[in-house]
Design an enzyme around this catalytic site. Structure first.
Site, PDB file in Angstrom:
ATOM      1  N   ASP A  19      -7.108  -1.305  -7.202  1.00 33.02           N
ATOM      2  CA  ASP A  19      -7.717  -1.884  -6.013  1.00 33.02           C
ATOM      3  C   ASP A  19      -8.113  -3.330  -6.308  1.00 33.02           C
ATOM      4  O   ASP A  19      -8.362  -3.686  -7.460  1.00 33.02           O
ATOM      5  CB  ASP A  19      -8.945  -1.096  -5.551  1.00 33.02           C
ATOM      6  CG  ASP A  19      -9.228  -1.355  -4.072  1.00 33.02           C
ATOM      7  OD1 ASP A  19      -8.587  -0.710  -3.222  1.00 33.02           O
ATOM      8  OD2 ASP A  19     -10.046  -2.240  -3.766  1.00 33.02           O
ATOM      9  N   ARG A  61      -2.328   7.163   0.317  1.00 36.80           N
ATOM     10  CA  ARG A  61      -2.562   7.277   1.751  1.00 36.80           C
ATOM     11  C   ARG A  61      -1.711   8.291   2.490  1.00 36.80           C
ATOM     12  O   ARG A  61      -2.185   9.320   2.903  1.00 36.80           O
ATOM     13  CB  ARG A  61      -2.375   5.905   2.411  1.00 36.80           C
ATOM     14  CG  ARG A  61      -3.404   4.904   1.952  1.00 36.80           C
ATOM     15  CD  ARG A  61      -3.078   3.548   2.481  1.00 36.80           C
ATOM     16  NE  ARG A  61      -4.267   2.830   2.908  1.00 36.80           N
ATOM     17  CZ  ARG A  61      -4.240   1.822   3.744  1.00 36.80           C
ATOM     18  NH1 ARG A  61      -3.126   1.435   4.286  1.00 36.80           N
ATOM     19  NH2 ARG A  61      -5.349   1.209   4.062  1.00 36.80           N
ATOM     20  N   TYR A 118     -15.852  -9.748   0.599  1.00 39.78           N
ATOM     21  CA  TYR A 118     -16.501  -8.467   0.261  1.00 39.78           C
ATOM     22  C   TYR A 118     -17.814  -8.684  -0.484  1.00 39.78           C
ATOM     23  O   TYR A 118     -18.795  -7.968  -0.269  1.00 39.78           O
ATOM     24  CB  TYR A 118     -15.559  -7.585  -0.566  1.00 39.78           C
ATOM     25  CG  TYR A 118     -14.489  -6.930   0.277  1.00 39.78           C
ATOM     26  CD1 TYR A 118     -14.800  -5.876   1.131  1.00 39.78           C
ATOM     27  CD2 TYR A 118     -13.172  -7.372   0.240  1.00 39.78           C
ATOM     28  CE1 TYR A 118     -13.835  -5.278   1.919  1.00 39.78           C
ATOM     29  CE2 TYR A 118     -12.189  -6.776   1.018  1.00 39.78           C
ATOM     30  CZ  TYR A 118     -12.528  -5.733   1.864  1.00 39.78           C
ATOM     31  OH  TYR A 118     -11.574  -5.148   2.653  1.00 39.78           O
ATOM     32  N   ARG A 148      -6.246  13.073  -4.306  1.00 39.34           N
ATOM     33  CA  ARG A 148      -7.452  12.527  -3.688  1.00 39.34           C
ATOM     34  C   ARG A 148      -8.499  13.627  -3.480  1.00 39.34           C
ATOM     35  O   ARG A 148      -9.701  13.362  -3.567  1.00 39.34           O
ATOM     36  CB  ARG A 148      -7.090  11.889  -2.346  1.00 39.34           C
ATOM     37  CG  ARG A 148      -8.231  11.083  -1.763  1.00 39.34           C
ATOM     38  CD  ARG A 148      -7.862  10.436  -0.475  1.00 39.34           C
ATOM     39  NE  ARG A 148      -7.554  11.426   0.546  1.00 39.34           N
ATOM     40  CZ  ARG A 148      -7.083  11.146   1.751  1.00 39.34           C
ATOM     41  NH1 ARG A 148      -6.827   9.905   2.073  1.00 39.34           N
ATOM     42  NH2 ARG A 148      -6.834  12.095   2.613  1.00 39.34           N
ATOM     43  N   ARG A 171       0.823  -1.214   0.000  1.00 30.75           N
ATOM     44  CA  ARG A 171       0.000   0.000   0.000  1.00 30.75           C
ATOM     45  C   ARG A 171       0.857   1.264   0.000  1.00 30.75           C
ATOM     46  O   ARG A 171       0.454   2.300   0.525  1.00 30.75           O
ATOM     47  CB  ARG A 171      -0.963   0.005   1.200  1.00 30.75           C
ATOM     48  CG  ARG A 171      -1.745  -1.285   1.383  1.00 30.75           C
ATOM     49  CD  ARG A 171      -2.712  -1.577   0.258  1.00 30.75           C
ATOM     50  NE  ARG A 171      -3.787  -0.634   0.144  1.00 30.75           N
ATOM     51  CZ  ARG A 171      -4.966  -0.741   0.745  1.00 30.75           C
ATOM     52  NH1 ARG A 171      -5.221  -1.774   1.499  1.00 30.75           N
ATOM     53  NH2 ARG A 171      -5.899   0.149   0.563  1.00 30.75           N
TER      54      ARG A 171
HETATM   55  O1  CP3 Z   1      -0.118  -1.138  -2.673  1.00 30.21           O
HETATM   56  C1  CP3 Z   1      -0.447  -0.095  -3.256  1.00 30.21           C
HETATM   57  O2  CP3 Z   1      -0.122   1.013  -2.855  1.00 30.21           O
HETATM   58  C2  CP3 Z   1      -1.242  -0.191  -4.543  1.00 30.21           C
HETATM   59  C3  CP3 Z   1      -2.608   0.217  -4.419  1.00 30.21           C
HETATM   60  C4  CP3 Z   1      -3.599  -0.591  -3.647  1.00 30.21           C
HETATM   61  C5  CP3 Z   1      -4.807  -0.024  -3.173  1.00 30.21           C
HETATM   62  N1  CP3 Z   1      -5.584  -1.024  -2.660  1.00 30.21           N
HETATM   63  C6  CP3 Z   1      -5.178   1.414  -3.253  1.00 30.21           C
HETATM   64  C7  CP3 Z   1      -6.147   1.935  -2.267  1.00 30.21           C
HETATM   65  C8  CP3 Z   1      -3.627  -1.953  -3.329  1.00 30.21           C
HETATM   66  C9  CP3 Z   1      -2.574  -3.027  -3.552  1.00 30.21           C
HETATM   67  C10 CP3 Z   1      -4.894  -2.219  -2.735  1.00 30.21           C
HETATM   68  C11 CP3 Z   1      -5.324  -3.558  -2.327  1.00 30.21           C
HETATM   69  C12 CP3 Z   1      -6.479  -3.705  -1.437  1.00 30.21           C
HETATM   70  N2  CP3 Z   1      -7.663  -3.015  -1.478  1.00 30.21           N
HETATM   71  C13 CP3 Z   1      -6.587  -4.679  -0.427  1.00 30.21           C
HETATM   72  C14 CP3 Z   1      -5.531  -5.716  -0.120  1.00 30.21           C
HETATM   73  C15 CP3 Z   1      -4.381  -5.179   0.633  1.00 30.21           C
HETATM   74  C16 CP3 Z   1      -4.628  -4.954   2.089  1.00 30.21           C
HETATM   75  O3  CP3 Z   1      -4.292  -3.868   2.555  1.00 30.21           O
HETATM   76  O4  CP3 Z   1      -5.115  -5.873   2.775  1.00 30.21           O
HETATM   77  C17 CP3 Z   1      -7.849  -4.534   0.184  1.00 30.21           C
HETATM   78  C18 CP3 Z   1      -8.388  -5.354   1.333  1.00 30.21           C
HETATM   79  C19 CP3 Z   1      -8.527  -3.489  -0.500  1.00 30.21           C
HETATM   80  C20 CP3 Z   1      -9.909  -2.989  -0.266  1.00 30.21           C
HETATM   81  C21 CP3 Z   1      -9.897  -1.579   0.157  1.00 30.21           C
HETATM   82  N3  CP3 Z   1      -9.607  -0.516  -0.677  1.00 30.21           N
HETATM   83  C22 CP3 Z   1     -10.184  -1.030   1.439  1.00 30.21           C
HETATM   84  C23 CP3 Z   1     -10.535  -1.857   2.649  1.00 30.21           C
HETATM   85  C24 CP3 Z   1     -10.054   0.361   1.347  1.00 30.21           C
HETATM   86  C25 CP3 Z   1     -10.378   1.419   2.394  1.00 30.21           C
HETATM   87  C26 CP3 Z   1      -9.490   1.449   3.541  1.00 30.21           C
HETATM   88  C27 CP3 Z   1      -8.043   1.755   3.223  1.00 30.21           C
HETATM   89  O5  CP3 Z   1      -7.309   0.797   3.041  1.00 30.21           O
HETATM   90  O6  CP3 Z   1      -7.670   2.929   3.162  1.00 30.21           O
HETATM   91  C28 CP3 Z   1      -9.642   0.655   0.035  1.00 30.21           C
HETATM   92  C29 CP3 Z   1      -9.359   1.992  -0.502  1.00 30.21           C
HETATM   93  C30 CP3 Z   1      -8.001   2.202  -1.036  1.00 30.21           C
HETATM   94  N4  CP3 Z   1      -7.386   1.405  -1.948  1.00 30.21           N
HETATM   95  C31 CP3 Z   1      -7.170   3.304  -0.727  1.00 30.21           C
HETATM   96  C32 CP3 Z   1      -6.006   3.151  -1.509  1.00 30.21           C
HETATM   97  C33 CP3 Z   1      -4.832   4.087  -1.588  1.00 30.21           C
HETATM   98  C34 CP3 Z   1      -7.504   4.410   0.278  1.00 30.21           C
HETATM   99  C35 CP3 Z   1      -8.527   5.337  -0.228  1.00 30.21           C
HETATM  100  C36 CP3 Z   1      -7.972   6.675  -0.555  1.00 30.21           C
HETATM  101  O7  CP3 Z   1      -6.899   7.035  -0.077  1.00 30.21           O
HETATM  102  O8  CP3 Z   1      -8.615   7.353  -1.333  1.00 30.21           O
END
Ligand code: CP3
Length: 340
Positions: A74, A29, A151, A38, A25
């Site tokens: 995502d 963020r 999910y 964002r 991630r």
């Molecule tokens: O690794 C990276 O930086 C690449 C981008 C990436 C995102 N999501 C961007 C994102 C990756 C690899 C993911 C995978 C992902 N998404 C997972 C598996 C990895 C893990 O952490 O367990 C899961 C479970 C998700 C589902 C998901 N997407 C959730 C639960 C959320 C909200 C909570 C959070 O993690 O912030 C997201 C949103 C998301 N996906 C964000 C990002 C940067 C945050 C939202 C934002 O900043 O606008």
């Protein structure tokens, strides 16, 4: 040819001077430049616009100095491609308004044309690859079937995943048919990513740890194994079933090149179980909030425990938004300075 191919060398178990380092991630963020984007574009606009996804993907490479890029996208693009609506509320996380409950719901899901349905991902990979210009490898990814199932059945994030698990325990046949459908489209999707420039493919099983070891063998492992076997001929695969370190030996016997682990197992114990197989992890992301000298010390201890060969330095789960950028940099620099 890549200028920095440490990640690929580690996955091939070739000797390296120091381990490669990246952070799960890492794109997004905690980075101020990400937060600017964002505030301008909603989540799926950022994901679906190749120029934005590429810009976000490159930020940690340029600003934190990691040894690999991971595409900004995502895991929930797969339910979307299967025809399920996914919403992302800033600060709240994902929600899927129409959850899967019946055979009819499962029959209605698409599993074909992954590449075309997710064409924006392919375009983002191609553009990112061009922009990286061979500097570091590019990682593509997907969610594991069990995590995507969670999910699709629960409809949102959960601490207990009780609805997803209740569905699995009460309707095992429907569960396997849904897991199987997710597996089919995920395999095509990952192979298409390799064809569009991804050098490595990681499978995130974020909620594997919600299952007991026996249920992991039933609902998660067989699908991870199927994906590894099908995708490995196209690019090296890293399997990351968070919370399932007890299964390291089984995971090491799959066609995956690397196994990701969280911080609930010590580096030494993980290495003992994995033998020479490449391991990735397992710094507690919350420890990035510790004072910088402690981060540096703990990084050294971690690498000493794993050994610097057949090892990819990483966190044990995603970086959290509250990590100061200089602490993330200290983590990366401590790995880069490691000499044994
Ligand atoms: O690794 C990276 O930086 C690449 C981008 C990436 C995102 N999501 C961007 C994102 C990756 C690899 C993911 C995978 C992902 N998404 C997972 C598996 C990895 C893990 O952490 O367990 C899961 C479970 C998700 C589902 C998901 N997407 C959730 C639960 C959320 C909200 C909570 C959070 O993690 O912030 C997201 C949103 C998301 N996906 C964000 C990002 C940067 C945050 C939202 C934002 O900043 O606008």
């Amino acid at each position: 040819m890549l200028k920095n191919d440490l990640l690929l060398k580690a996955l091939r178990q070739e000797p390296v001077e120091r381990p490669p380092v990246w952070m799960m991630r890492q794109a997004g963020r905690y980075l101020p430049d990400y937060i600017k984007l964002r505030n301008q574009y909603d989540f799926f606009t950022r994901v679906q616009t190749p120029e934005l996804a590429t810009a976000i993907t490159l930020q940690p490479v340029d600003q934190v100095g990691v040894d690999a890029a991971i595409l900004f996208s995502d895991i929930l693009v797969i339910p979307q491609a299967m025809g399920v609506e996914v919403l992302m509320e800033e600060g709240k996380g994902p929600s899927l308004p129409k959850v899967i409950r019946t055979k009819k719901d499962i029959d209605a899901l698409f599993t074909d044309h992954a590449k075309e349905r997710l064409d924006y991902v392919m375009k983002a990979l191609q553009l990112t690859k061009k922009e990286l210009d061979g500097s570091v490898p590019l990682i593509g990814f997907a969610g594991a079937p069990w995590t995507i199932f969670c999910y699709m059945v629960e409809g949102k994030g959960s601490k207990t995943w009780s609805q997803a698990k209740s569905f699995a325990y009460n309707q095992p046949e429907l569960t396997h048919s849904l897991l199987s459908k997710i597996t089919d489209i995920t395999i095509d999707y990952l192979i298409a990513q390799a064809g569009s420039g991804a050098d490595v493919l990681q499978v995130f099983d974020s909620w594997a740890g919600a299952l007991s070891p026996a249920d992991f063998q039933l609902f998660a492992f067989p699908y991870l194994e199927r994906i590894a076997t099908a995708v490995a001929p196209h690019a090296p695969v890293i399997l990351f079933p968070k919370g399932s370190w007890y299964a390291i030996e089984d995971l090491c016997r799959t066609a995956a090149s690397g196994i990701g682990i969280d911080w609930c197992i010590s580096p030494k114990d993980a290495r003992k179980k994995a033998g020479v197989k490449t391991l990735q992890g397992n710094f507690d992301p919350a420890k990035l909030l510790a004072p910088i000298p402690m981060i540096r010390e703990e990084v050294k201890k971690m690498i000493d425990g794993f050994g610097k060969q057949s090892y990819i330095a990483n966190l044990g789960h995603g970086i959290t938004p509250d990590v100061p950028v200089d602490h993330a940099k200290a983590f990366v620099e401590a790995v880069k300075e490691y000499r044994s």
